[in-house]
Scaffold this motif. Structure first.
Motif, PDB file in Angstrom:
ATOM      1  N   CYS A  11       6.057  -3.509   3.308  1.00  0.00           N
ATOM      2  CA  CYS A  11       4.845  -4.338   3.316  1.00  0.00           C
ATOM      3  C   CYS A  11       5.141  -5.830   3.136  1.00  0.00           C
ATOM      4  O   CYS A  11       4.212  -6.628   2.978  1.00  0.00           O
ATOM      5  CB  CYS A  11       3.882  -3.882   2.207  1.00  0.00           C
ATOM      6  N   GLN A  23      -3.767  -1.112  -3.235  1.00  0.00           N
ATOM      7  CA  GLN A  23      -2.572  -1.947  -3.110  1.00  0.00           C
ATOM      8  C   GLN A  23      -2.036  -2.370  -4.477  1.00  0.00           C
ATOM      9  O   GLN A  23      -2.789  -2.752  -5.360  1.00  0.00           O
ATOM     10  CB  GLN A  23      -2.887  -3.187  -2.273  1.00  0.00           C
ATOM     11  N   GLU A  34      -0.951  -0.238   5.241  1.00  0.00           N
ATOM     12  CA  GLU A  34      -2.223   0.472   5.345  1.00  0.00           C
ATOM     13  C   GLU A  34      -3.281  -0.292   4.556  1.00  0.00           C
ATOM     14  O   GLU A  34      -3.542   0.003   3.387  1.00  0.00           O
ATOM     15  CB  GLU A  34      -2.076   1.892   4.807  1.00  0.00           C
ATOM     16  N   PRO A  35      -3.909  -1.287   5.178  1.00  0.00           N
ATOM     17  CA  PRO A  35      -4.848  -2.168   4.463  1.00  0.00           C
ATOM     18  C   PRO A  35      -6.000  -1.434   3.791  1.00  0.00           C
ATOM     19  O   PRO A  35      -6.581  -1.933   2.833  1.00  0.00           O
ATOM     20  CB  PRO A  35      -5.356  -3.109   5.560  1.00  0.00           C
ATOM     21  N   GLN A  36      -6.344  -0.244   4.292  1.00  0.00           N
ATOM     22  CA  GLN A  36      -7.475   0.494   3.727  1.00  0.00           C
ATOM     23  C   GLN A  36      -7.110   1.229   2.450  1.00  0.00           C
ATOM     24  O   GLN A  36      -7.995   1.737   1.747  1.00  0.00           O
ATOM     25  CB  GLN A  36      -8.022   1.495   4.754  1.00  0.00           C
ATOM     26  N   GLN A  37      -5.835   1.283   2.100  1.00  0.00           N
ATOM     27  CA  GLN A  37      -5.379   2.002   0.921  1.00  0.00           C
ATOM     28  C   GLN A  37      -5.296   1.065  -0.294  1.00  0.00           C
ATOM     29  O   GLN A  37      -5.188  -0.151  -0.147  1.00  0.00           O
ATOM     30  CB  GLN A  37      -4.005   2.618   1.187  1.00  0.00           C
ATOM     31  N   LYS A  54      -1.438  -0.252  -8.497  1.00  0.00           N
ATOM     32  CA  LYS A  54      -2.572   0.021  -7.605  1.00  0.00           C
ATOM     33  C   LYS A  54      -3.868   0.234  -8.380  1.00  0.00           C
ATOM     34  O   LYS A  54      -4.957  -0.018  -7.846  1.00  0.00           O
ATOM     35  CB  LYS A  54      -2.278   1.253  -6.742  1.00  0.00           C
ATOM     36  N   SER A 101       0.813  -1.220   0.000  1.00  0.00           N
ATOM     37  CA  SER A 101       0.000   0.000   0.000  1.00  0.00           C
ATOM     38  C   SER A 101       0.846   1.271   0.000  1.00  0.00           C
ATOM     39  O   SER A 101       0.306   2.371  -0.056  1.00  0.00           O
ATOM     40  CB  SER A 101      -0.906   0.014   1.241  1.00  0.00           C
TER      41      SER A 101
END
Length: 296
Positions: A116, A127, A122-125, A165, A100
């Motif tokens: 990573c 990837q 940042e799992p919410q971002q 991403k 991320s």
């Protein structure tokens, strides 16, 4: 020894320029001199960078220079399933991981630090997917046909992106999968891709794919000392055969093939016939950069 299979693989982000011609011509001559296959692959894996009509223009330019390819044109935009299968294999081996991190976050580092590798920061971002360059084949060694013995540690180059991403496939994975599926065993391309080869060798090894031979060509530079490129607004090649003749002769000269001056205005078919019969890559000087252009 397997029959020669080469290819030219332009990105349709803009029409071909003189630097593209030198690469395409060397690849073509190498294949034709060996009585081998010369394929054409359009690397349109990044649609936002590929304006409509450019691919057709590239085909017309190649035809104007007499660079006729064998078989149907291959399109990367039709290869999503093959790339996905390769990424899944790498993930299963622990050699690919989601990331991320943004370039801004690691701007103080020469290469991506691998933050990573053990879990997404940042799992919410959004990837991307990266290659674990520290776990694969190291070091990577090969014999370049022009630049000789090469040795790189891919871990020192960083964990290259395999899928972006935005969901688009990255060059390194796509080129390796395509070359293998198309049986490419000879790659002739610019020296700007020399340091991409370690990642590609690493991917070939991880996926159990054949390793082509490589011939990396000196780069054609502009008057400003920069590599000729579409980004630098290098002039487009003509799409008509008469205008192609002097440029083809200039490209043969740049490739150290010493074409006779009398052929400078000869039809491209005549120039190519002469060049194919006498193609000698050993004449190439192993300079990483050539400060020469079509106008020199």
């Amino acid at each position: 020894m397997s029959a020669y299979r080469g290819r030219f693989a332009p990105t349709p982000s803009g029409p071909l320029h003189f630097g593209s011609l030198v690469a395409a011509l060397a690849s073509f001559l190498d294949a034709r001199h060996a009585r081998g296959h010369w394929g054409l692959r359009i690397e349109d894996v990044d649609p936002p960078r590929c304006p409509p009509g450019v691919s057709d223009a590239i085909l017309r330019q190649l035809e104007a220079f007499g660079l006729h390819w064998d078989g149907p044109v291959a399109w990367q935009s039709e290869r999503d399933d093959a790339y996905a299968a390769a990424l899944a294999r790498l993930e299963a081996q622990g050699l690919a991981y989601p990331c991320s991190c943004s370039r801004k976050q690691w701007r103080d580092h020469a290469i991506y630090p691998g933050w990573c590798r053990d879990g997404v920061c940042e799992p919410q971002q959004p990837q991307a997917w990266r290659l674990r360059s520290d776990l694969g084949l190291r070091p990577v060694r090969w014999q370049d046909r022009l630049f000789g013995p090469q040795a790189f540690d891919p871990a020192e180059l960083g964990d290259v992106v395999l899928k972006r991403k935005d969901g688009l496939w990255a060059y390194q994975l796509a080129v390796v999968v395509d070359d293998a599926d198309q049986g490419i065993n000879e790659v002739v391309r610019g020296a700007d891709l020399l340091d991409n080869t370690p990642w590609q060798r690493q991917l070939q090894h991880a996926l159990g794919l054949p390793e082509p031979r490589y011939l990396h060509l000196p780069l054609v530079m502009g008057d400003d000392g920069q590599k000729l490129s579409k980004q630098n607004l290098a002039p487009a090649l003509p799409e008509a055969e008469p205008e192609a003749r002097p440029l083809l002769h200039r490209a043969l000269t740049l490739l150290d093939q010493a074409p006779p001056a009398a052929l400078a205005e000869a039809p491209v078919a005549e120039q190519l016939e002469h060049a194919i019969a006498r193609w000698a890559p050993w004449r190439l000087r192993a300079d990483p950069e050539r400060h020469l252009t079509a106008a020199d």
